[in-house]
Design a protein around this motif. Structure first.
Motif, PDB file in Angstrom:
ATOM      1  N   LEU A   8      -4.759 -36.939  12.059  1.00 27.65           N
ATOM      2  CA  LEU A   8      -4.020 -36.462  10.889  1.00 27.65           C
ATOM      3  C   LEU A   8      -3.340 -37.636  10.195  1.00 27.65           C
ATOM      4  CD1 LEU A   8      -2.382 -33.126  12.126  1.00 27.65           C
ATOM      5  CD2 LEU A   8      -4.385 -33.420  10.668  1.00 27.65           C
ATOM      6  N   THR A   9      -4.104 -38.326   9.362  1.00 28.65           N
ATOM      7  CA  THR A   9      -3.576 -39.437   8.571  1.00 28.65           C
ATOM      8  C   THR A   9      -3.810 -39.146   7.099  1.00 28.65           C
ATOM      9  OG1 THR A   9      -5.685 -40.615   8.800  1.00 28.65           O
ATOM     10  CG2 THR A   9      -3.953 -41.129  10.394  1.00 28.65           C
ATOM     11  N   PRO A  36     -15.936 -34.930  -0.052  1.00 29.91           N
ATOM     12  CA  PRO A  36     -14.672 -35.174   0.648  1.00 29.91           C
ATOM     13  C   PRO A  36     -14.808 -34.802   2.130  1.00 29.91           C
ATOM     14  CG  PRO A  36     -14.321 -33.922  -1.386  1.00 29.91           C
ATOM     15  CD  PRO A  36     -15.784 -33.922  -1.130  1.00 29.91           C
ATOM     16  N   ASP A  37     -13.923 -35.365   2.975  1.00 34.15           N
ATOM     17  CA  ASP A  37     -14.084 -35.134   4.413  1.00 34.15           C
ATOM     18  C   ASP A  37     -13.465 -33.805   4.826  1.00 34.15           C
ATOM     19  OD1 ASP A  37     -11.342 -35.526   4.771  1.00 34.15           O
ATOM     20  OD2 ASP A  37     -11.552 -37.455   5.794  1.00 34.15           O
ATOM     21  N   ILE A  38     -13.520 -33.505   6.117  1.00 34.69           N
ATOM     22  CA  ILE A  38     -13.106 -32.200   6.612  1.00 34.69           C
ATOM     23  C   ILE A  38     -11.612 -31.950   6.389  1.00 34.69           C
ATOM     24  CG2 ILE A  38     -12.662 -33.053   8.947  1.00 34.69           C
ATOM     25  CD1 ILE A  38     -14.055 -29.574   7.909  1.00 34.69           C
ATOM     26  N   PHE A  39     -10.826 -33.015   6.200  1.00 33.30           N
ATOM     27  CA  PHE A  39      -9.402 -32.851   5.919  1.00 33.30           C
ATOM     28  C   PHE A  39      -9.130 -32.788   4.416  1.00 33.30           C
ATOM     29  CE2 PHE A  39      -9.726 -35.187   9.969  1.00 33.30           C
ATOM     30  CZ  PHE A  39      -9.059 -34.307  10.800  1.00 33.30           C
ATOM     31  N   GLY A  40     -10.188 -32.893   3.608  1.00 34.43           N
ATOM     32  CA  GLY A  40     -10.039 -32.876   2.161  1.00 34.43           C
ATOM     33  C   GLY A  40      -9.831 -34.244   1.546  1.00 34.43           C
ATOM     34  N   ARG A  41      -9.852 -35.305   2.360  1.00 35.55           N
ATOM     35  CA  ARG A  41      -9.610 -36.664   1.869  1.00 35.55           C
ATOM     36  C   ARG A  41     -10.875 -37.246   1.222  1.00 35.55           C
ATOM     37  NH1 ARG A  41      -7.474 -38.448   7.759  1.00 35.55           N
ATOM     38  NH2 ARG A  41      -9.718 -38.146   8.022  1.00 35.55           N
ATOM     39  N   LEU A  45      -0.629 -33.543   3.829  1.00 33.05           N
ATOM     40  CA  LEU A  45      -1.158 -34.716   4.525  1.00 33.05           C
ATOM     41  C   LEU A  45      -1.835 -35.681   3.562  1.00 33.05           C
ATOM     42  CD1 LEU A  45      -2.064 -36.132   7.259  1.00 33.05           C
ATOM     43  CD2 LEU A  45      -4.190 -34.845   6.973  1.00 33.05           C
ATOM     44  N   ASN A  46      -2.663 -35.184   2.689  1.00 31.77           N
ATOM     45  CA  ASN A  46      -3.576 -35.999   1.896  1.00 31.77           C
ATOM     46  C   ASN A  46      -2.886 -36.868   0.856  1.00 31.77           C
ATOM     47  OD1 ASN A  46      -4.653 -33.332   2.737  1.00 31.77           O
ATOM     48  ND2 ASN A  46      -6.596 -34.187   2.047  1.00 31.77           N
TER      49      ASN A  46
END
Length: 456
Positions: free
Chosen positions: A189-190, A214-219, A379-380
């Motif tokens: 979680l960065t 975008p990646d699985i965290f939405g980044r 987070l993002n």
């Protein structure tokens, strides 16, 4: 009467040929605890059709359907509006009943649709070419890794920690049979994606790096930097796109240096459909075309000079000797590809861009409202229509309590990554053009109540 054509002697001969003592030996990979040892407890051996229908209807009524409550689920499957004309057109008899075109000369309409679909995917991905679709995004991802190994003659693939865990599971499962070396980076979680870790993991023996965008965290990863580092080591960059609508706003992966781009086409033209069937997208550089899996439709002219369509390349097991085949893909998701192509045609380039802008605006409004709740933070550093929120408690419990309040309020990262540590407070929230202001307010009110411990 059951149709059982095999005699005990037939079965014994077949088992001897494959080296198994009993039929049970064929299921040794299934944990014993998961195997049935007899009838299912509490389930009657038979019932009337009406009784079964009533029972199944009652069970179905316990579910929360995507269209009945505020819906913020994502993680690779998104609730977009699909125009009614898409479903109407794909149900025309010439499309719905057409089988895969083994004889191109009698399937010109199907081949033309697939040719146009390929053109759309190639333009969307920024690649030179695209194939006539694949099963889904996860299997397309594995096929890309196999292709990269053929191109580079190396067998080590690096998976970003931001890759969808289901895609990673498919890759690791398939790699057991090919003995490819799969390096899976640890998700964290960065605020920014793990670009530096991906680049550091690239070695001389690396065939490819797989990065979701975008990646699985939405980044949003820096594909250009990763591509440069991969190419310096003789590796390919495989980019995975699970939300193709995002490409109406962010740069196409092929333009940023990706060698192979794969993804899930469900967002365009294909509904949630209880998880499938979905649509695999696959594009690459033209110089790799003969290593591309699946089929490629091409345009030509017939003996009278009229435009026609053919299967230009079909290096799959059904068309070529097994040892020469690039994959064992036996068909393509033709009807889903047709739905994708019709929807994208209706949108056009400007429409896709406007749809992407609307999705992003809805996501911004949702994030802004939810982060006003005490203890909730974003987070993002950047996102499209999906972002990760950090909650003050385990998100798995929160998601269940939100559902009790008739809100499907996102995906728990602790549930999505059950073996990873440090992700339990992460909540992945997705919005689309179908999200309303009332949905956002209902989500915010329910989340506030859950975090404050107010009884449902």
């Amino acid at each position: 009467m059951r149709y059982l054509p095999l005699t005990p002697a037939d079965r014994a001969s077949m088992l001897e040929t494959i080296g198994a003592a009993t039929v049970d030996d064929l299921f040794v990979d299934v944990p014993e605890a998961a195997r049935l040892s007899g009838p299912i407890a509490g389930l009657p051996m038979h019932a009337s059709e009406m009784a079964v229908e009533r029972h199944m209807t009652a069970l179905a009524a316990k579910n929360l359907s995507a269209g009945s409550v505020p819906f913020f689920l994502g993680a690779g499957a998104y609730r977009h509006h699909v125009p009614a004309s898409v479903d109407h057109l794909i149900q025309r008899g010439e499309f719905l009943t057409a089988y895969t075109p083994y004889q191109p000369e009698i399937a010109q309409g199907t081949l033309q649709v697939l040719f146009e679909f390929q053109t759309q995917v190639a333009r969307l991905f920024g690649t030179d070419i695209a194939n006539a679709s694949m099963y889904d995004g996860s299997t397309a991802c594995w096929e890309a890794i196999l292709m990269a190994a053929r191109v580079t003659r190396k067998g080590r693939a690096v998976l970003s920690g931001g890759l969808h865990p289901h895609y990673g599971e498919v890759v690791r499962t398939m790699a057991k049979f090919t003995r490819d070396d799969i390096v899976s980076l640890t998700p964290a979680l960065t605020a920014d994606p793990d670009d530096a870790a991906v680049i550091a993991a690239i070695e001389d023996g690396t065939s490819c790096v797989v990065v979701q965008y975008p990646d699985i965290f939405g980044r949003i990863p820096d594909l250009a930097a990763i591509a440069e580092a991969a190419h310096a080591k003789g590796a390919l960059l495989v980019t995975v796109v699970t939300e193709p609508v995002a490409l109406g706003m962010i740069e196409a992966p092929g333009v940023l240096g990706a060698d192979i781009v794969v993804g899930e086409g469900q967002s365009i033209g294909v509904g949630l459909q209880f998880g499938g069937p979905y649509l695999g997208l696959f594009g690459c550089r033209e110089k790799f075309v003969r290593q591309m899996p699946g089929r490629l439709c091409g345009q030509t002219v017939d003996a009278e000079g009229k435009r026609g369509f053919v299967l230009t390349l079909s290096t799959r097991e059904q068309h070529i000797r097994r040892e020469k085949a690039t994959s064992n893909i036996c068909t393509n998701s033709g009807l889903c590809a047709l739905a994708f192509s019709i929807h994208l045609t209706l949108l056009g380039g400007e429409g896709l861009a406007k749809l992407a802008q609307l999705n992003h605006a809805k996501a911004q409004a949702t994030v802004e409202r939810l982060t006003q709740i005490p203890g909730v933070s974003l987070l993002n550093s950047a996102y499209f229509n999906e972002a990760t929120l950090i909650l003050p408690r385990d998100a798995r419990d929160v998601v269940r309590e939100l559902a009790d309040r008739q809100v499907l309020g996102g995906v728990s990262l602790g549930r999505l990554f059950p073996v990873a540590e440090g992700l339990s407070n992460g909540l992945l929230v997705a919005t689309t053009e179908t999200t309303t202001d009332d949905d956002i307010e209902a989500f915010a009110a329910a989340l506030e109540a859950v975090l404050e411990g107010v009884p449902a």
